[in-house]
Write an enzyme that holds these catalytic residues in place. Structure first.
Site, PDB file in Angstrom:
ATOM      1  N   ASP A  69       0.830  -1.203   0.000  1.00 34.44           N
ATOM      2  CA  ASP A  69       0.000   0.000   0.000  1.00 34.44           C
ATOM      3  C   ASP A  69       0.864   1.253   0.000  1.00 34.44           C
ATOM      4  OD1 ASP A  69       0.947  -0.411   2.563  1.00 34.44           O
ATOM      5  OD2 ASP A  69      -1.000  -0.508   3.531  1.00 34.44           O
ATOM      6  N   ASN A 138      -7.668  -2.028  14.320  1.00 33.48           N
ATOM      7  CA  ASN A 138      -9.079  -2.221  13.955  1.00 33.48           C
ATOM      8  C   ASN A 138      -9.278  -3.441  13.054  1.00 33.48           C
ATOM      9  OD1 ASN A 138      -7.972  -1.364  11.566  1.00 33.48           O
ATOM     10  ND2 ASN A 138      -9.419   0.325  11.216  1.00 33.48           N
ATOM     11  N   HIS A 140      -7.529  -4.090  10.286  1.00 35.79           N
ATOM     12  CA  HIS A 140      -7.260  -3.891   8.854  1.00 35.79           C
ATOM     13  C   HIS A 140      -6.036  -4.674   8.406  1.00 35.79           C
ATOM     14  CE1 HIS A 140      -4.709   0.076   9.394  1.00 35.79           C
ATOM     15  NE2 HIS A 140      -3.911  -0.947   9.347  1.00 35.79           N
ATOM     16  N   GLU A 145      -9.764  -1.170   5.317  1.00 37.83           N
ATOM     17  CA  GLU A 145     -10.432  -0.865   6.577  1.00 37.83           C
ATOM     18  C   GLU A 145     -11.705  -1.721   6.715  1.00 37.83           C
ATOM     19  OE1 GLU A 145      -8.644   0.772   8.436  1.00 37.83           O
ATOM     20  OE2 GLU A 145      -8.007   2.733   7.710  1.00 37.83           O
TER      21      GLU A 145
HETATM   22  C1  GLP Z   1      -0.329   0.528   8.628  1.00 36.49           C
HETATM   23  C2  GLP Z   1      -0.102  -0.304   7.371  1.00 36.49           C
HETATM   24  C3  GLP Z   1      -0.466  -1.755   7.582  1.00 36.49           C
HETATM   25  C4  GLP Z   1       0.161  -2.260   8.869  1.00 36.49           C
HETATM   26  C5  GLP Z   1      -0.359  -1.466  10.036  1.00 36.49           C
HETATM   27  C6  GLP Z   1       0.158  -1.964  11.381  1.00 36.49           C
HETATM   28  O1  GLP Z   1      -1.635   0.979   8.761  1.00 36.49           O
HETATM   29  N1  GLP Z   1      -0.827   0.206   6.249  1.00 36.49           N
HETATM   30  O2  GLP Z   1      -0.032  -2.522   6.478  1.00 36.49           O
HETATM   31  O3  GLP Z   1      -0.118  -3.611   9.032  1.00 36.49           O
HETATM   32  O4  GLP Z   1       0.053  -0.116   9.834  1.00 36.49           O
HETATM   33  O5  GLP Z   1       1.390  -1.391  11.647  1.00 36.49           O
HETATM   34  P1  GLP Z   1       2.341  -1.824  12.843  1.00 36.49           P
HETATM   35  O6  GLP Z   1       3.019  -3.055  12.386  1.00 36.49           O
HETATM   36  O7  GLP Z   1       3.287  -0.665  12.993  1.00 36.49           O
HETATM   37  O8  GLP Z   1       1.486  -2.019  14.037  1.00 36.49           O
END
Ligand code: GLP
Length: 258
Positions: A69, A138, A140, A145
């Site tokens: 993404d 959440n 995702h 989302e």
């Molecule tokens: C962002 C990314 C996700 C990722 C999420 C969790 O929102 N778009 O791909 O999984 O963060 O991040 P973290 O690993 O820092 O908790």
């Protein structure tokens, strides 16, 4: 389906196990004569995996990579754009050529076209062999989302306020966090031949329990994990505290695991 769950006190302890899972699948694709395709995620959770892969970069076959993404609307070269994060955390430490690694174009004049082109590029590369994932508080996956269609493909999405707040730590203020992103869809992620998810911290426990033990639903995007035949999950620091002993013992307890 095959589900493997590894638990540890810290993700640092799991980087090696995650690297084993990734390397074995890349090597298998390489042995089958393909150029293996790695799906890379941003966020803090995969960093121990990238460090472990960097230490073993000699074991990496020649590969291509696609990021999950990208924010929409950050100027090119912004340090928190995922293109820059992937360059810092993946491309350079693993010794890859920048041309081997694609990130959705978050400054495209036509983002919908950029999304379609990205999806087509993944297909043209033969699909993703192993997709690295984190999970949002959440539930995702990537920037899918709650409410994202389970068969969605790469597209433009609005970010939830809770996601913007969670990611504000990377920016000077909440106002600086983009409101939109380009993301691979849940259908794109499901099409990867193997999934490796890392998560750390009690803030992820509820989302993981819902994803793995609740119904498969658009309200919990990560519940698509239950539909996938090859999933490895590495959890640390309380992220697995909501999972039932049966699931942790490898017995399916809910939804499609049953
Ligand atoms: C962002 C990314 C996700 C990722 C999420 C969790 O929102 N778009 O791909 O999984 O963060 O991040 P973290 O690993 O820092 O908790």
């Amino acid at each position: 389906m095959t589900l493997r769950i590894h638990l540890a006190a810290t993700l640092d302890e799991l980087g090696g196990a995650a690297a084993d899972a990734v390397l074995s699948r890349l090597r298998k694709a390489h042995l089958q004569g393909a150029v293996p395709v790695l799906g890379v995620a941003t966020g803090s959770s995969p960093l121990s995996l990238y460090r472990a892969l960097a230490q073993r970069r000699d074991e990496l076959p020649p590969l291509r990579a696609f990021a999950l993404d990208e924010y929409l609307g950050l100027p090119p070269g912004h340090p928190e754009s995922y293109a820059e994060v992937v360059r810092r955390e993946v491309v350079e430490p693993l010794g890859l050529d920048a041309g081997q690694v694609a990130v959705p174009d978050g400054s495209a004049a036509d983002p919908e076209q950029a999304a379609a082109d990205y999806e087509a590029a993944i297909s043209a590369a033969g699909g993703v062999d192993v997709q690295i994932l984190g999970i949002g508080n959440n539930g995702h996956l990537a920037f899918n989302e709650p409410g994202s269609p389970l068969d969605s493909r790469t597209r433009v999405v609005q970010l939830d306020e809770s996601t913007r707040q969670a990611n504000a730590r990377f920016f000077s203020s909440l106002e600086d966090v983009p409101t939109q992103a380009l993301t691979q869809g849940l259908g794109t992620i499901r099409a990867a031949r193997s999934l490796v998810l890392l998560a750390s911290g009690a803030a992820k426990a509820e989302a993981l329990a819902a994803a793995l033990q609740g119904p498969v639903t658009e309200q919990v995007p990560a519940s698509i994990l239950q539909l996938h035949p090859d999933v490895t999950i590495l959890l640390a620091d309380g992220a697995g505290s909501g999972l039932s002993p049966d699931l942790l013992n490898g017995q399916a307890v809910a939804g499609a695991f049953r």
